[in-house]
Design an enzyme around this catalytic site. Sequence first.
Site, mmCIF file in Angstrom:
data_model
loop_
_atom_site.group_PDB
_atom_site.id
_atom_site.type_symbol
_atom_site.label_atom_id
_atom_site.label_comp_id
_atom_site.label_asym_id
_atom_site.label_seq_id
_atom_site.Cartn_x
_atom_site.Cartn_y
_atom_site.Cartn_z
ATOM 1 N N ASP A 333 9.682 3.228 -19.748
ATOM 2 C CA ASP A 333 8.611 3.961 -19.009
ATOM 3 C C ASP A 333 7.702 2.742 -18.323
ATOM 4 O OD1 ASP A 333 9.548 6.222 -19.603
ATOM 5 O OD2 ASP A 333 8.367 6.776 -21.378
ATOM 6 N N GLU A 359 15.696 6.730 -13.033
ATOM 7 C CA GLU A 359 15.558 5.623 -12.518
ATOM 8 C C GLU A 359 15.734 5.409 -10.876
ATOM 9 O OE1 GLU A 359 19.502 4.889 -13.955
ATOM 10 O OE2 GLU A 359 17.715 6.066 -14.657
#
Length: 442
Positions: A333, A359
Amino acid sequence: MRTDIRRYFTRLPWSPGTSRPSTVRDRFARVGPRLTLLIVVLAALLPLLGLLAEREQRAAGVRGARAEAQQLAEVIAHDVGEDAAGGQETDPARLRQHLEELRAHVGGDIEIVDLRRNVLAATMPEAQSRQLGADAGGQIAATIRDGLPRVISHDAGQEVLSLVVVPIRTDAGIVGAVLLDYTDLTHDLLDSGATARRNTIIAALGGMAVALALGWALSRGLVHDLRRLTAVAHRYAEGEYDVRAEVSSRGEVRELAAAFNTMAERIAERRAVLTDLATTDALTGLHNRRAFRTSLARDLARAERGGDALALLIMDLDHFKAINDEYGHLGGDAVLRHVGAVLQRELRADDVAARLGGEEFGVLLPGAGHEAAMAIAERLRQAIARMATVYQERSVAVTASFGVVAYPEHGRTAGELVERADGALYDAKRAGRNRVCAPEPG
């Protein structure tokens, strides 16, 4: 004979050529008494108009709360449905954390159930959830069956809760429902309008006294303004959220208009929060997939009308699973947030950057042709490769692969552009990653 008739008339209480005594009917035939009667009637109507305005404002608050609750519930249902349609396994802990964050903004409990009305995630107490499932099962089942949103009133003991239930849809059909308790939201909206409603009654009673004291002209002004306020309340209740009250009177009526406008501004702030939740990725602060699709459709339509250039970048972080495996999801994160910051720093004000999921990121470049888009993508690739995310005193490096397409060389529809950008991205992955690729025109 004529003399006798003349003498007869002279003996009557009135005779031709003399003033006839006034009667009640004669008095109210004059302009002054008629105006007085009109003022009295108008003054008597003012409290009634005030009560009607107060009732309409309360109803507008209730309808506004219900509409906002249904909108937020539909946003939640859409996100859950997208996860289900994408084959993502529902994580109860993550889902509950997301519901808790939404509850902090809305102030009401949320519950998500499947087709059998089993609770998947909820913020309300378990006992209340079971009682709600028993009492409102018919309403929930009906919504799951026909897909129509419903409002449920639930007796929770000390108060009656107001909940909205909306279906969760996927391409395969309805897979569950979202229940949102908007009781606190209703209370907040009604409390914010309490001053307006109180001032409505005060203005009505004060207007009656002023009308009787100062005359017909002032009474007509107050009635006109109250009717205008009522009309504004009706328009607001119908969804014209940008309407504001404007009056010419002073005193309580102007305070009433100001209170109404304050209530409208507070509702607008809540709508802005809901809009932000619906269009922003909470982790990176970039646009989410839904907002990106909307922007792509808008910019593509603009390019078609004006013949402007438009480019689309789709990028994916390389070996991101390895980062998650080594540093954990919190480390991943941190990298995603850093990448989002790099995109915001490197792109132009008109460019649109979004996190499409996991992602994967997308970038819209209005006005950029193919060569300019390739240069921008290369600049972004280098900036990401240079960045180092510090997590737990360790430096985490990451690279990205890019697929670049331009309108109209690589496609004329959103579907064609996205498909070809994905293909170019996979080419970059197969060629060794950390590079920019584009398809051949055509």
